[in-house]
Design a protein around this motif. Sequence first.
Motif, mmCIF file in Angstrom:
data_model
loop_
_atom_site.group_PDB
_atom_site.id
_atom_site.type_symbol
_atom_site.label_atom_id
_atom_site.label_comp_id
_atom_site.label_asym_id
_atom_site.label_seq_id
_atom_site.Cartn_x
_atom_site.Cartn_y
_atom_site.Cartn_z
ATOM 1 N N UNK A 281 9.072 -5.690 30.703
ATOM 2 C CA UNK A 281 8.981 -4.240 30.462
ATOM 3 C C UNK A 281 7.978 -3.596 31.408
ATOM 4 N N UNK A 282 6.866 -4.281 31.650
ATOM 5 C CA UNK A 282 5.834 -3.743 32.542
ATOM 6 C C UNK A 282 6.362 -3.597 33.959
ATOM 7 N N UNK A 283 7.078 -4.599 34.428
ATOM 8 C CA UNK A 283 7.660 -4.521 35.772
ATOM 9 C C UNK A 283 8.624 -3.349 35.875
ATOM 10 N N UNK A 284 9.489 -3.190 34.886
ATOM 11 C CA UNK A 284 10.478 -2.119 34.907
ATOM 12 C C UNK A 284 9.818 -0.744 34.850
ATOM 13 N N UNK A 285 8.721 -0.626 34.098
ATOM 14 C CA UNK A 285 8.011 0.651 34.001
ATOM 15 C C UNK A 285 7.444 1.059 35.352
ATOM 16 N N UNK A 286 6.771 0.133 36.011
ATOM 17 C CA UNK A 286 6.169 0.434 37.316
ATOM 18 C C UNK A 286 7.249 0.732 38.341
ATOM 19 N N UNK A 287 8.317 -0.029 38.304
ATOM 20 C CA UNK A 287 9.417 0.163 39.259
ATOM 21 C C UNK A 287 10.046 1.537 39.078
ATOM 22 N N UNK A 288 10.261 1.948 37.825
ATOM 23 C CA UNK A 288 10.911 3.235 37.543
ATOM 24 C C UNK A 288 10.047 4.415 37.975
ATOM 25 N N UNK A 289 8.741 4.197 38.085
ATOM 26 C CA UNK A 289 7.828 5.285 38.429
ATOM 27 C C UNK A 289 7.276 5.177 39.846
ATOM 28 N N UNK A 290 7.879 4.331 40.633
ATOM 29 C CA UNK A 290 7.513 4.244 42.040
ATOM 30 C C UNK A 290 6.139 3.689 42.314
ATOM 31 N N UNK A 291 5.620 2.854 41.402
ATOM 32 C CA UNK A 291 4.321 2.241 41.627
ATOM 33 C C UNK A 291 4.404 1.054 42.567
ATOM 34 N N UNK A 292 3.258 0.504 42.908
ATOM 35 C CA UNK A 292 3.207 -0.656 43.795
ATOM 36 C C UNK A 292 3.462 -1.927 42.995
ATOM 37 N N UNK A 293 4.353 -2.777 43.505
ATOM 38 C CA UNK A 293 4.617 -4.070 42.879
ATOM 39 C C UNK A 293 4.359 -5.156 43.912
ATOM 40 N N UNK A 294 3.446 -6.037 43.601
ATOM 41 C CA UNK A 294 3.148 -7.160 44.464
ATOM 42 C C UNK A 294 4.460 -7.904 44.775
ATOM 43 N N UNK A 295 4.719 -8.241 46.027
ATOM 44 C CA UNK A 295 5.979 -8.926 46.387
ATOM 45 C C UNK A 295 6.251 -10.159 45.534
ATOM 46 N N UNK A 296 5.216 -10.949 45.243
ATOM 47 C CA UNK A 296 5.410 -12.135 44.417
ATOM 48 C C UNK A 296 5.884 -11.745 43.019
ATOM 49 N N UNK A 297 5.295 -10.707 42.436
ATOM 50 C CA UNK A 297 5.697 -10.250 41.105
ATOM 51 C C UNK A 297 7.131 -9.732 41.122
ATOM 52 N N UNK A 298 7.502 -9.048 42.189
ATOM 53 C CA UNK A 298 8.885 -8.560 42.348
ATOM 54 C C UNK A 298 9.850 -9.732 42.361
ATOM 55 N N UNK A 299 9.479 -10.763 43.087
ATOM 56 C CA UNK A 299 10.318 -11.957 43.181
ATOM 57 C C UNK A 299 10.436 -12.663 41.827
#
Length: 494
Positions: A281-299
């Motif tokens: 849920x945290x990943x999806x929240x940041x992604x939906x709001x255009x925040x920064x996601x560490x490449x490793x976390x994205x993977x």
Amino acid sequence: MLELRTDYLENLNVDLVRNLIAEIKSAVGKPLPLVVTCRDQRQGGANSYPQQLRIDILAAAIKAGVEFIDIEFDNFIRTENQERIRVALSQSIKGRLILSAHNFSTKFEDIKKLYRSIMTLYPVAIPKLVYTANHINDCFYALDLLQQTAGERIVFCMGEAGLISRILAKKLGSFLTFASINEQKATAPGQLTIAQLKVLYRYDSISTNSELFGVIADPVGHSLSPAIHNVFFAEAVMNKLYLPLLVQGGRDKFDEFLSNVLYRGWLNFKGFSVTIPHKENALNYVKARGGFIEPLAEKIGAVNTLVIERQVTSNERKIRAYNTDYEAALDAITSALKVERTDLKDMPVAIIGAGGVARAIVAGLCDVGAKVKIYNRTVERAEKLAADFGCEFTGLDDLTNLDAKLLINCTSIGMHPDVDAIPVPVEYLKKGMTIFDTVYNPAQTKLLKQAKSKRLKTIDGVSMFINQAAAQFKLFTGQDANVKLMLKTITNFL
């Protein structure tokens, strides 16, 4: 300050209360402000005493020299009660009135209107507005009122979901908050003990400018993150506070909570640890709001750390998302097995679970070439995770055919308080296996105990927890964590 809840006394009478007040003042030997309450049973009172007796008790308490009396607003508005109390207060040099309202089922229909009604009727009163929070998001009504008003007032929420409002009361200028001598003596749902409030949550150090952090989870009561981070903050003399944040529900409730926090910049939240069940849920929240996601976390597809940053040119707040589980788990495994990461290549590994922790560990093991097979109750989730990282999957019913050198429990099964639960029946644990349980509270889960009884090598969840928490502390503060202090703190609590 001490509250004397006279409604808990048996055979209550005026003389009993007068004598008790005198004994307290004599025993303490120094000035100690007293609040005398004789709570109406309809608003949480322990006994059903007549209203006339309760008013007599409060009037006598003022005459005996106590600093505060607390009466329900609904009872005070009655003319005969109001006259008695007003006369008693007029004859006291220091006596003050607390006008209280409680809702034990849900939030008030209009807390701001209720506050105005109290202040209009008796402007020098200290309003006390307390209601049950059925979800952590209910707390924001109380926090908003504190932020939007000034002067002496008491506002917080009851219940486990309302715990943060009790702690944050001081930051927002509440006149006081309440704590019990011990858990058995609590007088309201969700009430902390004095030790918890002053030691664990460093209540005396909280100020308006305190920066806030916390662990978002459901459940959250087992978490030792508040203990270790608050110890770190104290050691480093940082004006920071770490809270347990019980966020129940799915993605919608998680999103609502984070949006509430971001909207209220005056709360000064700076970062979060995120655990079961909200890492995706945290990943999806940041992604939906255009925040920064560490490449490793994205993977990985899950995050366990959020850092809030205020934009230099505006009041907008952006979120940065990271995953510290990946490195923490690999380090815990290689350290315990006394091997390098390259030595994990082709090692058959069984993963129990397919949530956020599992995603990080599967990603790490697949990166080093281990042969991973995922076992999960919901086969569809296992299939999706396996597809993301190119490994095998199956259902829990296939544990009868378990064949692995390393078995890792990535579920919450066996976590406090359900310490007798076990994710894998003991008969499936075979000679030559190493058993790693990511649960850290308790450190020795039933799974690990059963594995040891079969003379198998075990890895507890403490090392992984320490590794990921140290990395989070660095992200939160820019400073390295004292790992030895962390281990000592965890050992004391476990």
